[in-house]
Design a protein around this motif. Structure first.
Motif, PDB file in Angstrom:
ATOM      1  N   GLN A   1      39.306  50.687  59.082  1.00  0.00           N
ATOM      2  CA  GLN A   1      38.970  51.671  58.048  1.00  0.00           C
ATOM      3  C   GLN A   1      37.555  51.447  57.520  1.00  0.00           C
TER       4      GLN A   1
ATOM      5  N   ASN B   1      39.334  55.599  61.360  1.00  0.00           N
ATOM      6  CA  ASN B   1      40.624  55.783  60.692  1.00  0.00           C
ATOM      7  C   ASN B   1      41.765  56.015  61.677  1.00  0.00           C
TER       8      ASN B   1
ATOM      9  N   SER C   1      42.953  52.850  62.796  1.00  0.00           N
ATOM     10  CA  SER C   1      43.732  52.187  61.756  1.00  0.00           C
ATOM     11  C   SER C   1      45.192  52.617  61.792  1.00  0.00           C
TER      12      SER C   1
END
Length: 467
Positions: A294, A299, A302
């Protein structure tokens, strides 16, 4: 009383594995290695690495993993020798019975009950947290009261209860099916870890590794005591002894290979974690691998890591519950726990009764109790078991030099002594509250042994009949 230090004949232990209550022999070296990796790579790498870096080790987290890995490596060599000599379910409990005597076997078994039961509860609660996080990311919000124990203002931790009971049902169906699922889950989480390394590779800043040891060597060793939790699980391989096709050859391979693979993984991941994000930013972070991605703007990576962590925790639950049921099975067969715990289903060749009891107990712990700091008891219980097993290798070498040893621990007594020193030092580095709780658990175990175990011991009953 004189019989509490009497050892159990290794030939008798092996003979017990061939009776009507024997378990199904379906595992090989590969399955054992995957069981070990499944148990070891989980909460340690996905949860505690960030806390260890921020509070104890800094970028020297890699050294903390090496120190813990060495402590485990010395103990693993001792386990490997025992597993080749005594290929019987029960792990350290059985080894203690063969080398040191009944009371020491009970102490190790009592330690292992603590280790596995607390681990199952802790990991199930962590699993529930990851499920909630993933569901929230796709717009599904579970009621808060079904994610917390009554002590935390909720009704129950429902996802934790569900996963524990589901794993229990899988284990009842059979070892072969459980091992196949574990192999798939391990492959998924290793792929996710490899993805993290690939994504993080171009974002490493060597400046983040300075200062390398912000908390000094004291921090490195304290970090080693903390991250020891990440290695717990390799001993679970030896609990599968009676379900291995060629236990004398494959058990040592499974123990050593799984530990070696996981140590390398931990070193690589810790290096990248502290290279991508400054160590102090991990303070209070419970999902450091996802957090690191992150921080560098990946993202989607993640989210994938969170899914991988979920699979990782699932395999840990599978192997820990497997290990706990086999320890109950071995202890009940010796009469130290009630006999019904050792009953084996004729169709599936699995200890169904002990599996049901472990599943229900773990479901209650994970669903209705807050675990908190008690999880550190897992560390101290395991370290104590490692120490006793290491001493047992030396004692058995002296008392039974005639035994066939398909795998021999090198440099005895140096390696066992190193295991005792390393593990003893890591116990010393744990906090005082954990040490006191362990003393209380130890004392309670002795009370249970003298009131029940000693009176119902199969070996003691046979002694009385013979006399």
């Amino acid at each position: 009383m004189r019989n509490i230090f009497k050892t159990k004949s290794i030939s008798d232990l092996i003979q017990e594995t061939r009776g009507e209550k024997s378990l199904n022999k379906v595992l090989g070296a590969f399955e054992l290695t995957m069981l070990g990796v499944g148990a070891i790579v989980g909460a340690g790498i996905f949860v505690i690495t960030g806390v260890a870096a921020a509070n104890f080790s800094g970028p020297a987290l890699i050294l903390s993993f090496i120190v813990s890995g060495l402590a485990c490596a010395f103990a693993a060599l001792c386990y490997a020798e025992f597993s080749s000599v005594v290929p019987v379910a029960g792990s350290a409990y059985t080894y203690g019975y063969a080398a040191l005597g009944e009371v020491w076997a009970w102490i190790i078994g009592w330690d292992l009950i603590l280790e596995y039961t607390v681990s199952i509860g802790t990991v199930a609660i962590g699993w529930s947290g990851y499920v909630d996080s993933i569901l929230r990311s796709i717009g599904i919000n579970l009621p808060g009261q079904l994610l917390k124990s009554p002590f935390e203002g909720g009704i129950m931790n429902l996802p934790a209860i569900i996963i524990v009971l589901a794993i229990g049902l899988l284990l009842i169906k059979g070892v072969s099916q459980s091992a196949k699922l574990n192999n798939i889950v391990v492959a998924i989480k290793l792929t996710v870890i490899a993805l993290f390394v690939i994504l993080a590779f171009g974002h490493v800043k060597t400046s983040n590794w300075h200062p390398f040891m912000p908390y000094g060597w004291g921090g490195v060793f304290q970090g080693a005591a903390y991250v020891f939790f990440a290695y717990i699980g390799f001993d679970a391989v030896s609990t599968a002894a009676e379900e291995v096709k060629d236990a004398k050859k494959d058990l040592p391979k499974g123990i050593i290979f799984s530990l070696l693979i996981c140590t390398i993984i931990y070193m690589v991941v810790s290096l990248f974690l502290t290279g991508v994000v400054p160590y102090y930013k991990y303070k209070g972070v419970s999902a450091p691998v996802a957090f690191a991605l992150q921080q560098i703007g990946i993202n989607w990576g993640s989210v994938l890591v969170s899914v991988g962590a979920l699979f990782g925790l699932t395999s840990v639950l599978l192997v820990m519950m497997f290990g706990q049921t086999r320890i109950f099975f071995a202890m009940s067969r010796d009469g130290l726990l009630p006999k019904f715990l050792g009953e084996v289903n004729k169709k599936t060749k699995t200890p169904i009764t002990s599996t049901v009891i472990v599943s229900i107990a773990a479901a209650i712990i994970s669903g209705f109790l807050p675990i908190g700091i008690v999880s550190e008891l897992t560390n101290i219980g395991t370290l104590a078991a490692f120490i006793i097993v290491s001493i047992g290798v030396v004692v058995l070498r002296k008392n039974r030099p005639d035994l066939e040893r398909p795998f021999k621990c090198p440099l005895v007594p140096v390696v066992p002594a190193a295991a005792v020193v390393f593990c003893g030092y890591l116990i010393y580095k744990l906090n005082l509250a954990t040490q006191l709780r362990f003393v209380i658990w130890f004392a309670l175990g002795l009370v249970v042994y003298f009131l029940y175990g000693m009176r119902h011991s199969t070996m003691n009953k046979e002694e009385k009949k013979a006399s």
